[in-house]
Motif scaffolding. Structure first.
Motif, PDB file in Angstrom:
ATOM      1  N   SER A  94       0.650  -1.166   0.084  1.00  0.00           N
ATOM      2  CA  SER A  94       0.007   0.073   0.011  1.00  0.00           C
ATOM      3  C   SER A  94       0.914   1.157   0.099  1.00  0.00           C
ATOM      4  CB  SER A  94      -0.935   0.081   1.404  1.00  0.00           C
ATOM      5  OG  SER A  94      -1.849   1.262   1.209  1.00  0.00           O
ATOM      6  N   ASP A  95       0.581   2.238  -0.644  1.00  0.00           N
ATOM      7  CA  ASP A  95       1.137   3.472  -0.773  1.00  0.00           C
ATOM      8  C   ASP A  95       0.229   4.538  -1.270  1.00  0.00           C
ATOM      9  OD1 ASP A  95       2.890   5.405  -1.132  1.00  0.00           O
ATOM     10  OD2 ASP A  95       3.826   4.939  -3.090  1.00  0.00           O
ATOM     11  N   GLY A  96      -0.432   5.188  -0.201  1.00  0.00           N
ATOM     12  CA  GLY A  96      -1.445   6.210  -0.225  1.00  0.00           C
ATOM     13  C   GLY A  96      -2.634   5.382  -1.058  1.00  0.00           C
ATOM     14  N   ASN A  97      -3.051   6.100  -2.100  1.00  0.00           N
ATOM     15  CA  ASN A  97      -4.330   5.702  -2.718  1.00  0.00           C
ATOM     16  C   ASN A  97      -4.000   4.608  -3.855  1.00  0.00           C
ATOM     17  OD1 ASN A  97      -2.982   7.354  -4.619  1.00  0.00           O
ATOM     18  ND2 ASN A  97      -4.887   8.134  -5.567  1.00  0.00           N
ATOM     19  N   ILE A  98      -2.900   4.079  -3.748  1.00  0.00           N
ATOM     20  CA  ILE A  98      -2.407   3.010  -4.823  1.00  0.00           C
ATOM     21  C   ILE A  98      -1.987   1.636  -4.055  1.00  0.00           C
ATOM     22  CG2 ILE A  98      -0.564   2.149  -6.428  1.00  0.00           C
ATOM     23  CD1 ILE A  98      -0.307   5.098  -7.434  1.00  0.00           C
ATOM     24  N   GLU A  99      -2.270   0.468  -4.384  1.00  0.00           N
ATOM     25  CA  GLU A  99      -2.209  -0.807  -3.648  1.00  0.00           C
ATOM     26  C   GLU A  99      -1.816  -1.711  -4.685  1.00  0.00           C
ATOM     27  OE1 GLU A  99      -5.295  -0.561   0.094  1.00  0.00           O
ATOM     28  OE2 GLU A  99      -5.913  -1.587  -1.958  1.00  0.00           O
ATOM     29  N   ILE A 100      -0.994  -2.857  -4.292  1.00  0.00           N
ATOM     30  CA  ILE A 100      -0.846  -3.908  -4.982  1.00  0.00           C
ATOM     31  C   ILE A 100      -1.806  -5.187  -4.486  1.00  0.00           C
ATOM     32  CG2 ILE A 100       0.798  -5.964  -5.752  1.00  0.00           C
ATOM     33  CD1 ILE A 100       2.977  -3.920  -6.089  1.00  0.00           C
ATOM     34  N   ARG A 101      -2.587  -5.556  -5.134  1.00  0.00           N
ATOM     35  CA  ARG A 101      -3.593  -6.496  -4.577  1.00  0.00           C
ATOM     36  C   ARG A 101      -3.588  -8.085  -5.150  1.00  0.00           C
ATOM     37  NH1 ARG A 101      -9.077  -2.871  -5.112  1.00  0.00           N
ATOM     38  NH2 ARG A 101      -8.378  -1.074  -3.761  1.00  0.00           N
ATOM     39  N   GLU A 102      -3.829  -8.991  -4.489  1.00  0.00           N
ATOM     40  CA  GLU A 102      -3.979 -10.399  -4.892  1.00  0.00           C
ATOM     41  C   GLU A 102      -5.572 -10.684  -5.049  1.00  0.00           C
ATOM     42  OE1 GLU A 102      -2.418 -13.748  -6.742  1.00  0.00           O
ATOM     43  OE2 GLU A 102      -1.163 -12.226  -5.589  1.00  0.00           O
ATOM     44  N   TYR A 103      -6.131 -11.041  -6.147  1.00  0.00           N
ATOM     45  CA  TYR A 103      -7.363 -11.358  -6.305  1.00  0.00           C
ATOM     46  C   TYR A 103      -7.676 -12.880  -6.693  1.00  0.00           C
ATOM     47  CZ  TYR A 103      -9.515  -6.652  -6.616  1.00  0.00           C
ATOM     48  OH  TYR A 103      -9.716  -5.431  -6.368  1.00  0.00           O
ATOM     49  N   PRO A 104      -8.698 -13.510  -5.889  1.00  0.00           N
ATOM     50  CA  PRO A 104      -9.073 -14.955  -6.447  1.00  0.00           C
ATOM     51  C   PRO A 104      -9.870 -15.031  -8.035  1.00  0.00           C
ATOM     52  CG  PRO A 104     -10.550 -14.232  -4.898  1.00  0.00           C
ATOM     53  CD  PRO A 104      -9.582 -12.973  -5.166  1.00  0.00           C
TER      54      PRO A 104
END
Length: 214
Positions: free
Chosen positions: A40-50
């Motif tokens: 997470s970096d402010g309003n930016i994220e790296i996400r893992e989706y199923p």
């Protein structure tokens, strides 16, 4: 005069807080697609989706589905399917393609229980069941009324953020909207998502997150 200005400022503040609270309450009433935040970096994220199952249709106009695409999907979850099953609305609504242009695909996420039991086939034409492959995505979150210009601006910001971190992604981005059309623009939750494509970069993102936590 000063008292009147204070009164109106206080009134607007109360209305703003009430509207924000109403928006959050409305969102909480819907099941939302699950994901894991990797970084997470402010309003930016790296996400893992199923993997997700979508009821999808092609839209020829915009994110609000004013060509009838939204209503096609709404009729499907209201019972226009082979099981005559009513399916709960979820968030977000995913959109692939350039918003405001032709050939945009709009998709409703199927609830976990429905996906597990088997998604009923649509009745008639215009709606199909699609699998959205899981994976790791870079995501930027922003308010406003989602249109081509706003989506492009946010996609550019997200790609610059990715480039600075050595992350590569798919050429086409997705957009996601979490609110009904009548939600005021400043209170809307919109997102642009870019699928990360390089396995080396995916591992690097995980390493960065582990170092931050440690």
């Amino acid at each position: 005069m000063k008292r009147r200005m204070i009164y109106w400022a206080a009134t607007l503040g109360i209305v703003g807080v009430a509207m924000a609270a109403w928006t959050m309450t409305a969102r909480a009433g819907y099941e939302s697609a699950e994901y894991e935040v990797i970084e997470s970096d402010g309003n930016i994220e790296i996400r893992e989706y199923p993997d997700l199952m979508l009821a999808a249709t092609d839209s020829k106009m915009d994110s609000q589905g004013r060509d009838g695409s939204f209503m096609r999907l709404f009729r499907y979850i209201s019972g226009a399917n082979q099981d005559d099953q009513k399916i709960a609305m979820t968030t977000p609504v995913f959109m692939e393609g350039e918003i405001g242009k032709s050939d945009v695909s709009m998709g409703f996420v199927m609830p976990k229980e429905v996906a597990a039991q088997g998604v009923p086939e649509p009745k008639g034409e215009g709606v199909e069941i699609r699998k959205r492959e899981g994976g790791r995505f870079a995501v930027i979150r922003f308010p406003g009324r989602l249109d081509t210009q706003l989506a492009k601006q946010q996609e550019t910001k997200l790609r610059k953020w990715m480039e600075a971190r050595g992350l590569s992604g798919a050429a086409k981005a997705e957009a996601a909207g979490y609110d009904p059309p009548f939600t005021p623009a400043p209170l809307r939750r919109n997102e642009v998502l870019i699928r990360l494509t390089d396995a080396e970069n995916l591992e690097a993102a995980t390493v960065r997150e582990t170092k931050t936590d440690g």
